[in-house]
Design a protein around this motif. Structure first.
Motif, short mmCIF file in Angstrom:
data_model
loop_
_atom_site.label_atom_id
_atom_site.label_comp_id
_atom_site.label_asym_id
_atom_site.label_seq_id
_atom_site.Cartn_x
_atom_site.Cartn_y
_atom_site.Cartn_z
N ARG A 140 1.63 -1.02 -0.20
CA ARG A 140 0.01 -0.13 -0.28
C ARG A 140 1.22 1.49 0.48
N ASP A 141 1.90 1.24 1.19
CA ASP A 141 2.62 2.80 1.01
C ASP A 141 3.57 2.43 0.02
N ALA A 142 3.83 1.45 -1.07
CA ALA A 142 5.05 1.53 -2.01
C ALA A 142 3.96 2.10 -3.40
N PHE A 143 3.03 1.54 -3.39
CA PHE A 143 1.80 2.15 -4.31
C PHE A 143 1.51 3.87 -4.18
N PHE A 144 0.99 4.19 -2.85
CA PHE A 144 1.31 5.80 -2.60
C PHE A 144 2.19 6.17 -3.20
N ASN A 145 3.77 6.24 -2.66
CA ASN A 145 4.68 6.97 -3.45
C ASN A 145 5.03 6.76 -4.31
N GLU A 146 4.41 5.89 -5.24
CA GLU A 146 4.63 5.51 -6.61
C GLU A 146 3.69 6.66 -7.39
N LEU A 147 2.75 6.59 -7.07
CA LEU A 147 1.26 6.88 -7.46
C LEU A 147 1.70 9.24 -6.95
N CYS A 148 2.25 9.16 -6.03
CA CYS A 148 2.76 10.98 -5.78
C CYS A 148 3.64 11.44 -6.89
N LYS A 149 4.03 10.84 -7.07
CA LYS A 149 5.05 11.06 -8.14
C LYS A 149 4.81 11.60 -9.43
N TYR A 150 2.75 10.83 -9.38
CA TYR A 150 2.36 11.92 -10.74
C TYR A 150 1.40 12.91 -10.17
N LYS A 151 0.81 12.45 -9.22
CA LYS A 151 0.32 13.46 -8.29
C LYS A 151 0.34 12.81 -7.63
N GLN A 152 -0.13 14.61 -6.56
CA GLN A 152 0.01 13.88 -5.31
C GLN A 152 -1.08 13.88 -4.47
N VAL A 153 -1.61 12.59 -3.66
CA VAL A 153 -2.03 12.14 -3.59
C VAL A 153 -2.07 12.75 -1.96
N ASP A 154 -3.88 13.28 -2.18
CA ASP A 154 -3.71 13.37 -0.03
C ASP A 154 -4.27 12.39 0.82
N SER A 155 -3.66 12.53 1.58
CA SER A 155 -3.77 11.35 3.08
C SER A 155 -4.44 11.99 3.74
N GLY A 156 -5.67 11.91 3.85
CA GLY A 156 -5.88 12.14 5.72
C GLY A 156 -6.27 11.97 6.34
N GLY A 157 -5.74 10.47 6.94
CA GLY A 157 -5.31 9.40 8.04
C GLY A 157 -4.05 10.21 8.37
N ARG A 158 -4.00 8.71 9.87
CA ARG A 158 -2.83 9.14 10.72
C ARG A 158 -1.51 8.85 10.11
N HIS A 159 -1.87 7.77 8.70
CA HIS A 159 -0.65 7.12 9.21
C HIS A 159 -0.15 8.61 7.40
N LEU A 160 0.88 8.43 7.14
CA LEU A 160 1.32 9.36 5.99
C LEU A 160 0.72 10.77 5.43
N ASN A 161 0.06 11.55 6.57
CA ASN A 161 -0.91 12.43 6.60
C ASN A 161 0.43 13.70 5.94
N ASN A 162 -0.71 14.09 5.11
CA ASN A 162 0.50 15.45 4.07
C ASN A 162 -0.69 16.49 4.17
N ILE A 163 -1.93 16.89 4.63
CA ILE A 163 -2.68 17.75 4.71
C ILE A 163 -2.90 18.83 6.50
N GLY A 164 -1.75 18.74 6.56
CA GLY A 164 -2.28 19.34 8.13
C GLY A 164 -2.78 18.97 8.46
N MET A 165 -3.30 17.94 8.97
CA MET A 165 -3.99 16.95 9.99
C MET A 165 -3.30 15.84 10.79
N PRO A 166 -2.32 15.85 11.40
CA PRO A 166 -1.92 14.35 11.44
C PRO A 166 -2.85 13.34 12.78
N GLY A 167 -3.66 14.39 13.14
CA GLY A 167 -4.86 13.58 13.99
C GLY A 167 -6.10 12.86 12.77
#
Length: 337
Positions: A140-167
């Motif tokens: 799952r993480d490997a795919f997420f990282n590869e897809l983000c090379k095309y366009k950012q995938v917004d991660s809204g959970g506590r894991h890999l959160n990149n939208i400024g909401m760590p909770g």
């Protein structure tokens, strides 16, 4: 109506023992009384799940339910409810966890074509909501990282959160509704193990990018989602996602496909079959409802499991012992501590 006295033990934190898919199914044929955890006298059945070992303490028919990737231990339980594709006489019923704890999302998924959002093509690219990463497959993480090379995938959970909401976001479905695609990856790939991840993505009117159950196309319309299991490489899958992302007519065509086309995957059909399965159990005299054996190796196995339960209780109470007793327990049971 026949009266049933039942107990629930070991279910998840938000599980309501008085209002759930099992009670609703039973009430179509029986007068149901739900007793508190620990009540062991004159009960018709124990329904238990993965978060408790107390099932061994109940001398009644035991029915195991799992929403996790765990197979029922039929040496301990009489019946099982889960995700596996196996048939074990009358002892097992396949009931999707996505329908068990996310019934509204499942029904909304079935009706998604009646409420497609306006201008769906103009939403943001893709999102995921992931919090649990304990014992999960690293794909799952490997795919997420590869897809983000095309366009950012917004991660809204506590894991890999990149939208400024760590909770994590407060409402997963509301969050996903802002995106064209959503990553719906299981914690592990296993035949039959298809959870709420894909149904919640459908209910949010996204196109799910799914990985996990290799049999997923047996229950859901493969024209309505991107099945990563069918690609040989991550690169091939991402190229296909790019193609759909950049072709408005292709995207809208996929979005407007029904999620469920197999009648056996419909919520009404599953609930009806589940009620009939439970009725067949409890229409029998109580002494005839048992399926596990109380003799031979099965009895020995149960005794071994009971010993392990007792050891866990000792471990739990370990902190309450004095220093001398603690030292003795370290010597005797150090491997448990």
């Amino acid at each position: 109506m026949k009266k049933l006295r039942i107990v629930f033990d070991g279910f998840w934190r938000t599980f309501n023992p008085h209002d759930n898919f099992i009670v609703r199914a039973l009430k179509t044929n029986f007068d149901v009384e739900v007793l508190p955890v620990g009540e062991k006298s004159d009960i018709d059945a124990l329904f238990y799940s993965v978060y408790s070992y107390h099932c061994l303490e109940y001398d009644c028919p035991r029915i195991f339910f799992t929403g996790e990737n765990a197979f029922p231990d039929f040496n301990i339980c009489d019946y099982g409810i889960g995700f596996e594709l196996h048939e074990i006489g009358d002892r097992f019923f396949r009931y999707p966890v996505s329908l068990a704890d996310f019934h509204r999302d499942y029904e909304d998924m079935e009706q998604k074509n009646n409420s497609v959002p306006q201008n769906p093509f103009h939403r943001k690219f893709c999102a995921q909501v992931v919090s649990n990463v304990v014992y999960t497959d690293g794909f799952r993480d490997a795919f997420f990282n590869e897809l983000c090379k095309y366009k950012q995938v917004d991660s809204g959970g506590r894991h890999l959160n990149n939208i400024g909401m760590p909770g994590g976001v407060p409402d997963k479905r509301e969050f996903l509704e802002n995106y064209k695609f959503s990553l719906a990856f299981e914690n592990v790939g296993h035949p039959g193990y298809c959870t709420e991840k894909i149904t919640q993505s459908f209910a949010a009117h996204t196109i799910p990018i799914y990985w996990g159950d290799p049999n997923v196309a047996d229950y859901f319309n493969e024209k309505s989602f991107i099945n990563i299991n069918s690609f040989n490489t991550i690169e091939d899958a991402i190229e296909y996602i790019k193609k759909i992302d950049n072709d408005e007519s292709l995207y809208l065509s996929m979005l407007n496909e029904p999620a469920v086309i197999a009648p056996a995957a419909g919520s009404e059909h599953i609930d009806k079959e589940f009620s009939a399965w439970l009725r067949a159990i409890f229409d029998q005299p109580k002494e005839k409802r048992y399926r596990k054996s109380s003799f031979g190796y099965e009895k020995m196995y149960t005794n071994q499991q009971q010993l392990m339960l007792n050891m866990l209780k000792i471990k739990h109470n370990y902190t309450f012992f004095g220093k001398a007793k603690k030292a003795a327990f370290r010597i005797l049971f150090g491997f448990w501590m």
